[in-house]
Design an enzyme around this catalytic site. Structure first.
Site: not given
Ligand code: DX5
Ligand code: ZN
Length: 215
Positions: A7, A34, A65, A67, A136, A141, A143-144, A174-176
């Site tokens: 991402s 994103d 992606h 959002m 998800m 919304g 990262g991290g 996607d996420g964490g």
């Molecule tokens: C969050 C995004 C993700 C995000 C993932 O809303 O859709 O793609 O960048 O980031 P990490 O891998 O840091 O959770």
């Molecule tokens: Zn994403």
């Protein structure tokens, strides 16, 4: 072999060329882009001018992606930014079936994304039409954030739905995602891992991508 979609949200935008070059020379299967509108999610990321720039620099398919509310309004713009896959949120589309048809008519692969609280069963009447489903594993919304464990069970349910319906849809999470959560969802049936923070904050991002690809 697992497909990895890093991402760019966690990339260093002050040296975006450098980071995209690194991804071009890595085992990344595609680049995850994103786009946030500050309405569907409580954050704003970037829009079409930045995507056009990414398109010029990237030598891998773009996994976009969205959002944003009502993403069906922007299908031709997303296509013109070079997207190979257009991900729309189930929660953001009143007429999801129509939006999916329009994405495919525009020549892109169609993917539906589910928020953590949206059950997999909501896709049972559209799964045949999809090239990919994005689950998800955090609330979208930012990262991290930390991985929501319930996603492992959802991944298994989605794998079962895909098998039972003979759908060709791939499963993306996607996420964490890190090596531990990545392994768990791959074991549960995931095909593609999105990772932002885990890749870009690691000392050797290319090596981290290879590790995820080997899961
Ligand atoms: C969050 C995004 C993700 C995000 C993932 O809303 O859709 O793609 O960048 O980031 P990490 O891998 O840091 O959770
Ligand atoms: Zn994403």
């Amino acid at each position: 072999m697992t497909l990895v979609s890093p991402s760019l949200l966690s990339a260093d935008f002050g040296q975006l060329n450098h980071d995209i070059d690194m991804l071009n020379n890595s085992e990344a299967a595609m680049l995850h882009i994103d786009v946030m509108d500050g309405v569907f999610v409580p954050n704003i990321s970037f829009g079409f001018p930045v995507m056009k720039y990414i398109q010029k620099a990237a030598q891998k398919p773009l996994d976009v992606h969205l959002m944003i509310v009502d993403p069906g309004r922007y299908i031709s713009q997303v296509r013109d930014c070079g997207a190979e896959i257009m991900n729309v949120h189930y929660e953001a589309c009143t007429h999801l079936h129509r939006v999916i048809q329009q994405i495919k008519q525009a020549g892109m692969k169609a993917a539906v994304t589910l928020n953590p609280a949206t059950p997999v069963i909501m896709l049972s009447d559209i799964i045949d039409e999809l090239d990919m489903v994005l689950l998800m594993s955090v609330n979208p919304g930012f990262g991290g954030q930390s991985f929501i464990e319930h996603t492992i069970k959802k991944t298994r349910q989605l794998r079962e739905l895909i098998t039972n319906t003979h759908s060709h849809a791939l499963i993306e999470i996607d996420g964490g995602i890190n090596d531990k959560t990545g392994r768990q969802v791959v074991e549960a049936g995931a095909d593609i891992l999105v990772a932002g923070n885990y890749i870009f904050s690691s000392p050797d991002p290319k090596e981290t991508i290879s590790k995820l690809a080997a899961l």
